[in-house]
Scaffold this motif. Structure first.
Motif, PDB file in Angstrom:
ATOM      1  N   ILE A  64      34.107  22.686  58.617  1.00 39.18           N
ATOM      2  CA  ILE A  64      35.162  23.383  57.880  1.00 39.18           C
ATOM      3  C   ILE A  64      34.981  23.032  56.408  1.00 39.18           C
ATOM      4  CG2 ILE A  64      37.655  23.809  57.723  1.00 39.18           C
ATOM      5  CD1 ILE A  64      36.379  24.324  60.516  1.00 39.18           C
ATOM      6  N   GLY A  65      34.560  23.990  55.590  1.00 34.10           N
ATOM      7  CA  GLY A  65      34.300  23.756  54.165  1.00 34.10           C
ATOM      8  C   GLY A  65      32.806  23.651  53.889  1.00 34.10           C
ATOM      9  N   THR A  66      32.180  24.774  53.511  1.00 33.30           N
ATOM     10  CA  THR A  66      30.726  24.832  53.350  1.00 33.30           C
ATOM     11  C   THR A  66      30.269  24.456  51.944  1.00 33.30           C
ATOM     12  OG1 THR A  66      30.837  26.779  54.800  1.00 33.30           O
ATOM     13  CG2 THR A  66      28.704  26.294  53.776  1.00 33.30           C
ATOM     14  N   TYR A  70      25.413  21.900  51.287  1.00 33.56           N
ATOM     15  CA  TYR A  70      24.688  20.622  51.246  1.00 33.56           C
ATOM     16  C   TYR A  70      24.925  19.810  52.520  1.00 33.56           C
ATOM     17  CZ  TYR A  70      22.763  16.210  49.568  1.00 33.56           C
ATOM     18  OH  TYR A  70      22.030  15.054  49.452  1.00 33.56           O
ATOM     19  N   SER A  71      26.191  19.517  52.840  1.00 36.14           N
ATOM     20  CA  SER A  71      26.455  18.794  54.093  1.00 36.14           C
ATOM     21  C   SER A  71      25.994  19.633  55.281  1.00 36.14           C
ATOM     22  CB  SER A  71      27.939  18.443  54.227  1.00 36.14           C
ATOM     23  OG  SER A  71      28.745  19.599  54.129  1.00 36.14           O
ATOM     24  N   THR A  72      26.145  20.957  55.161  1.00 37.60           N
ATOM     25  CA  THR A  72      25.697  21.868  56.220  1.00 37.60           C
ATOM     26  C   THR A  72      24.214  21.635  56.528  1.00 37.60           C
ATOM     27  OG1 THR A  72      27.095  23.477  55.051  1.00 37.60           O
ATOM     28  CG2 THR A  72      25.852  24.281  56.966  1.00 37.60           C
ATOM     29  N   CYS A  88      32.540  27.157  58.086  1.00 39.94           N
ATOM     30  CA  CYS A  88      33.585  28.082  57.624  1.00 39.94           C
ATOM     31  C   CYS A  88      33.838  27.907  56.126  1.00 39.94           C
ATOM     32  CB  CYS A  88      34.886  27.819  58.369  1.00 39.94           C
ATOM     33  SG  CYS A  88      34.739  27.933  60.160  1.00 39.94           S
ATOM     34  N   GLU A  89      33.848  29.021  55.399  1.00 39.35           N
ATOM     35  CA  GLU A  89      34.037  28.986  53.948  1.00 39.35           C
ATOM     36  C   GLU A  89      34.754  30.262  53.512  1.00 39.35           C
ATOM     37  OE1 GLU A  89      33.392  26.727  51.297  1.00 39.35           O
ATOM     38  OE2 GLU A  89      34.535  28.327  50.347  1.00 39.35           O
ATOM     39  N   PHE A  90      35.758  30.131  52.648  1.00 38.98           N
ATOM     40  CA  PHE A  90      36.477  31.343  52.247  1.00 38.98           C
ATOM     41  C   PHE A  90      36.138  31.852  50.851  1.00 38.98           C
ATOM     42  CE2 PHE A  90      40.875  29.691  50.541  1.00 38.98           C
ATOM     43  CZ  PHE A  90      40.215  28.832  49.664  1.00 38.98           C
ATOM     44  N   LEU A  93      31.409  33.422  46.846  1.00 40.87           N
ATOM     45  CA  LEU A  93      30.303  32.875  46.048  1.00 40.87           C
ATOM     46  C   LEU A  93      29.721  31.628  46.712  1.00 40.87           C
ATOM     47  CD1 LEU A  93      28.491  32.793  43.513  1.00 40.87           C
ATOM     48  CD2 LEU A  93      30.274  31.424  42.404  1.00 40.87           C
ATOM     49  N   HIS A  94      30.612  30.730  47.187  1.00 29.24           N
ATOM     50  CA  HIS A  94      30.145  29.522  47.850  1.00 29.24           C
ATOM     51  C   HIS A  94      29.290  29.889  49.069  1.00 29.24           C
ATOM     52  CE1 HIS A  94      33.742  26.982  46.157  1.00 29.24           C
ATOM     53  NE2 HIS A  94      33.133  27.702  45.240  1.00 29.24           N
ATOM     54  N   ALA A  95      29.807  30.822  49.852  1.00 26.11           N
ATOM     55  CA  ALA A  95      29.094  31.213  51.081  1.00 26.11           C
ATOM     56  C   ALA A  95      27.727  31.800  50.759  1.00 26.11           C
ATOM     57  CB  ALA A  95      29.932  32.212  51.877  1.00 26.11           C
ATOM     58  N   ALA A 117      39.158  32.582  55.635  1.00 25.81           N
ATOM     59  CA  ALA A 117      39.972  31.379  55.785  1.00 25.81           C
ATOM     60  C   ALA A 117      39.586  30.687  57.085  1.00 25.81           C
ATOM     61  CB  ALA A 117      41.444  31.732  55.772  1.00 25.81           C
ATOM     62  N   ALA A 118      39.394  29.377  57.004  1.00 23.16           N
ATOM     63  CA  ALA A 118      38.897  28.625  58.159  1.00 23.16           C
ATOM     64  C   ALA A 118      39.813  28.756  59.368  1.00 23.16           C
ATOM     65  CB  ALA A 118      38.721  27.154  57.779  1.00 23.16           C
ATOM     66  N   GLN A 119      41.099  28.820  59.107  1.00 23.22           N
ATOM     67  CA  GLN A 119      42.045  28.913  60.222  1.00 23.22           C
ATOM     68  C   GLN A 119      41.758  30.159  61.060  1.00 23.22           C
ATOM     69  OE1 GLN A 119      46.199  28.718  59.144  1.00 23.22           O
ATOM     70  NE2 GLN A 119      46.863  29.275  61.205  1.00 23.22           N
TER      71      GLN A 119
HETATM   72  N1  SAM Z   1      31.267  20.071  52.994  1.00 22.01           N
HETATM   73  C1  SAM Z   1      30.751  20.398  51.677  1.00 22.01           C
HETATM   74  C2  SAM Z   1      29.642  19.433  51.325  1.00 22.01           C
HETATM   75  O1  SAM Z   1      29.855  18.217  51.479  1.00 22.01           O
HETATM   76  O2  SAM Z   1      28.564  19.866  50.885  1.00 22.01           O
HETATM   77  C3  SAM Z   1      31.850  20.323  50.629  1.00 22.01           C
HETATM   78  C4  SAM Z   1      33.040  21.184  50.918  1.00 22.01           C
HETATM   79  S1  SAM Z   1      34.171  21.286  49.570  1.00 22.01           S
HETATM   80  C5  SAM Z   1      34.832  19.676  49.504  1.00 22.01           C
HETATM   81  C6  SAM Z   1      35.489  22.240  50.270  1.00 22.01           C
HETATM   82  C7  SAM Z   1      35.156  23.707  50.511  1.00 22.01           C
HETATM   83  O3  SAM Z   1      36.174  24.265  51.340  1.00 22.01           O
HETATM   84  C8  SAM Z   1      35.112  24.557  49.250  1.00 22.01           C
HETATM   85  O4  SAM Z   1      33.915  25.284  49.177  1.00 22.01           O
HETATM   86  C9  SAM Z   1      36.301  25.501  49.407  1.00 22.01           C
HETATM   87  O5  SAM Z   1      36.075  26.794  48.864  1.00 22.01           O
HETATM   88  C10 SAM Z   1      36.453  25.562  50.913  1.00 22.01           C
HETATM   89  N2  SAM Z   1      37.797  25.913  51.368  1.00 22.01           N
HETATM   90  C11 SAM Z   1      38.986  25.494  50.851  1.00 22.01           C
HETATM   91  N3  SAM Z   1      40.007  26.003  51.539  1.00 22.01           N
HETATM   92  C12 SAM Z   1      39.468  26.759  52.534  1.00 22.01           C
HETATM   93  C13 SAM Z   1      40.023  27.543  53.580  1.00 22.01           C
HETATM   94  N4  SAM Z   1      41.344  27.636  53.766  1.00 22.01           N
HETATM   95  N5  SAM Z   1      39.178  28.182  54.412  1.00 22.01           N
HETATM   96  C14 SAM Z   1      37.832  28.074  54.256  1.00 22.01           C
HETATM   97  N6  SAM Z   1      37.254  27.341  53.282  1.00 22.01           N
HETATM   98  C15 SAM Z   1      38.057  26.699  52.425  1.00 22.01           C
END
Ligand code: SAM
Length: 225
Positions: A64-66, A70-72, A88-90, A93-95, A117-119
């Protein structure tokens, strides 16, 4: 300061252990150049995630949070060629940066990025009766941690490992919730999720503090019973 020193030690460890892998560093640079925030896990933490996946033999991982992937990438290295990571990423651009990075690292075949949204993505996995995940890494909007933990229970099996990142936040976790601002909502989210980990009979959990490149923070580790 001690913080500065810990960051220098992290750099030393990264060098000595060869944790800065070219293919993954290129992705980090690409993400930073595209304006993504530098909030990904450190190289040492990334390798820790890979090892956790390998030690537990996880083949299906949910993230949850892409961010920029990097962590992916570390998780994807852990599951191996026949494994799967769903992340999951909302932020579109990040995705898209993450997809480019995974492609260039040769890991895109084993990763699926769910935009939205991840939910909602987790709910749709549940309603489509997804096979359980072996490891779930929660690293997005901390205010929704409890929601993600609840949903994770419906995507887990006994033995599933859950990692919850950023549970210390330079000690802010001790702060009383002063108002309803962003920081406070996230601190409250982490506090509530730790309470949840204690109270919910479906998990057994601990948390460890960390220092280094990312400053003073920590993660919670849970096993689904
Ligand atoms: N896991 C990543 C890494 O270590 O490389 C870092 C993730 S970063 C701390 C948090 C990510 O979660 C951001 O890219 C943000 O856009 C995404 N995010 C925040 N709220 C979200 C939501 N409700 N649904 C999906 N993604 C969300």
């Amino acid at each position: 300061s001690a913080d500065h020193h810990a960051a220098a030690v992290d750099e030393y460890l990264e060098q000595r252990l060869g944790l800065r892998i070219d293919a993954l560093e290129a992705g980090r640079e690409h993400a930073h150049n595209a304006g993504l925030p530098r909030i990904e896990v450190s190289p040492a933490q990334g390798k820790f995630l890979q090892l956790l996946v390998e030690i537990t033999g996880a083949r299906r991982v949910l993230e949850i949070g892409t961010l920029g992937g990097y962590s992916t990438s570390w998780l994807a290295k852990g599951v191996g060629e026949s494994g799967t990571v769903i992340s999951c990423e909302f932020e579109p651009l990040h995705a898209s940066i993450a997809r480019e990075n995974l492609q260039r690292a040769g890991l895109s075949e084993r990763v699926e990025i769910k935009l939205g949204a991840a939910q909602g993505s987790m709910e749709s996995l549940i309603s489509r009766k997804s096979a359980p995940f072996d490891l779930i890494f929660i690293d997005a909007d901390k205010r929704n941690n409890v929601r993600y933990l609840e949903l994770a229970m419906d995507l887990a099996r006994p033995g599933t490992v859950v990692v919850l990142d950023n549970v210390v936040r330079s000690g802010a976790i001790l702060d009383a919730v002063a108002d309803h601002g962003t920081q406070e909502a996230d601190v409250r989210g982490v506090q509530d999720s730790l309470q949840w980990l204690r109270d919910d009979p479906r998990v057994s959990a601990t948390a460890l503090q960390t220092v280094g490149a990312k400053g003073w923070d920590g993660f919670a580790l849970a096993r689904v019973l």
